[in-house]
Enzyme design. Structure first.
Site, PDB file in Angstrom:
ATOM      1  N   LYS A 172       0.577   2.772   8.115  1.00 57.89           N
ATOM      2  CA  LYS A 172       0.731   4.140   8.644  1.00 57.89           C
ATOM      3  C   LYS A 172      -0.428   5.030   8.179  1.00 57.89           C
ATOM      4  CE  LYS A 172       2.393   7.792  10.605  1.00 57.89           C
ATOM      5  NZ  LYS A 172       3.690   8.389  10.364  1.00 57.89           N
ATOM      6  N   LEU A 173      -0.864   4.872   6.937  1.00 62.65           N
ATOM      7  CA  LEU A 173      -1.985   5.672   6.448  1.00 62.65           C
ATOM      8  C   LEU A 173      -3.269   5.310   7.181  1.00 62.65           C
ATOM      9  CD1 LEU A 173      -1.340   5.781   2.592  1.00 62.65           C
ATOM     10  CD2 LEU A 173      -0.617   7.399   4.356  1.00 62.65           C
TER      11      LEU A 173
END
Length: 290
Positions: A172-173
């Site tokens: 997600k990052l």
């Protein structure tokens, strides 16, 4: 039939819960402010008075809140974790970063070994959430994948399983850092056009058909062209996610991302944090005009 509890009914959680209801899943909802829960109650959800009541008897529990502090407030301070039934799956879908996800996983392992944590943040903003077209970046034990599949299928167009708990938050990052740079590129390009005296409609028309512009970027360009900065994914939240990524690496490792975060922090301090992240265009245009 899968019984799902959704805790956190903001810009993402509320449409996700609505899609669970539409998919025919028994859905229980709770939110710190009761109005969104009442609205979902009108659609057929059961409305819980507090987090422990929400998760009692749940097969899958979804948390979708702003940050790690909010997750801990619900799970620990308000008793959700203690109230989870043995055998339940906790799908933690908020973006809270790698370190905090690891801490939660350790806490669940020690305090509630009968509960399975699935780390499953999503790619997509409010529009895709409303349409059930999120991408779920899931990580966790293989043996629970079939159990959470009806939930993830109801809220997303695709689920990507990426490994053990924590891998989803890492991906997600990565996803959100790319998103940040795409947004920054759009905003800077349009603001540069303004500074060079070009008509914004001309810039929009030229860029709109460019092979460099993805469908997501094209939608953002349309909003910029119309000076529409209503929130899909707020600048403050986008900055939070960039900061989460930078926290996981040594200072100076990604100088361009650090510069972007500094620029966005300045825009937030100017009062633009609640607007969509495309509002960076407005901040850059102000700088260009002095």
């Amino acid at each position: 039939m899968t019984r799902v509890a959704v805790l956190g009914l903001g810009g993402m959680g509320a449409p996700m819960a609505a899609n669970l209801i539409r998919a025919g899943l028994t859905t229980v909802v709770w939110n710190r402010h009761p109005e969104p829960a009442r609205a979902l109650g009108d659609l057929g959800a059961e409305v819980a008075a507090d987090p422990p009541e929400a998760v009692r008897g749940a097969d899958v529990v979804v948390t979708m809140v702003t940050d790690a502090a909010a997750v801990r407030a619900i799970a620990v301070d308000q008793g959700m974790l203690a109230a989870l039934p043995d055998g339940a799956v906790w799908a933690q879908m908020s973006t809270i970063g790698v370190t905090e996800t690891g801490r939660l996983a350790d806490q669940v392992r020690v305090e509630r070994p009968g509960v399975t944590l699935v780390d499953a943040p999503v790619a997509g903003s409010r529009g895709p959430a409303e349409q059930g077209k999120l991408v779920v970046l899931a990580s966790g034990p293989e043996q629970v994948r079939d159990r959470v599949a009806p939930v993830f299928d109801a809220v997303g167009q695709r689920t990507v399983w990426v490994g053990p708990v924590g891998a989803g938050s890492r991906l997600k990052l990565v996803n959100n850092l790319l998103l940040a740079f795409v947004n920054e590129g759009l905003a800077a390009a349009v603001a540069l056009g303004d500074a060079l005296g070009l008509d914004r409609d001309t810039v929009h028309g030229a860029l709109r058909g460019s092979p460099l512009v993805s469908p997501w970027a094209a939608e953002k360009l349309d909003r910029i062209a119309g000076n529409d900065y209503t929130t899909q994914y707020s600048l403050a939240l986008a900055l939070k996610d960039v900061d989460l990524a930078l926290r996981e690496v040594p200072a100076g490792r990604f100088p361009a991302a650090e510069a972007l975060a500094g620029e966005w922090r300045h825009a937030v301090e100017q009062g633009l944090g609640g607007d969509d992240l495309t509002v960076v265009t407005r901040a850059l245009a102000r700088e260009a005009t002095g």
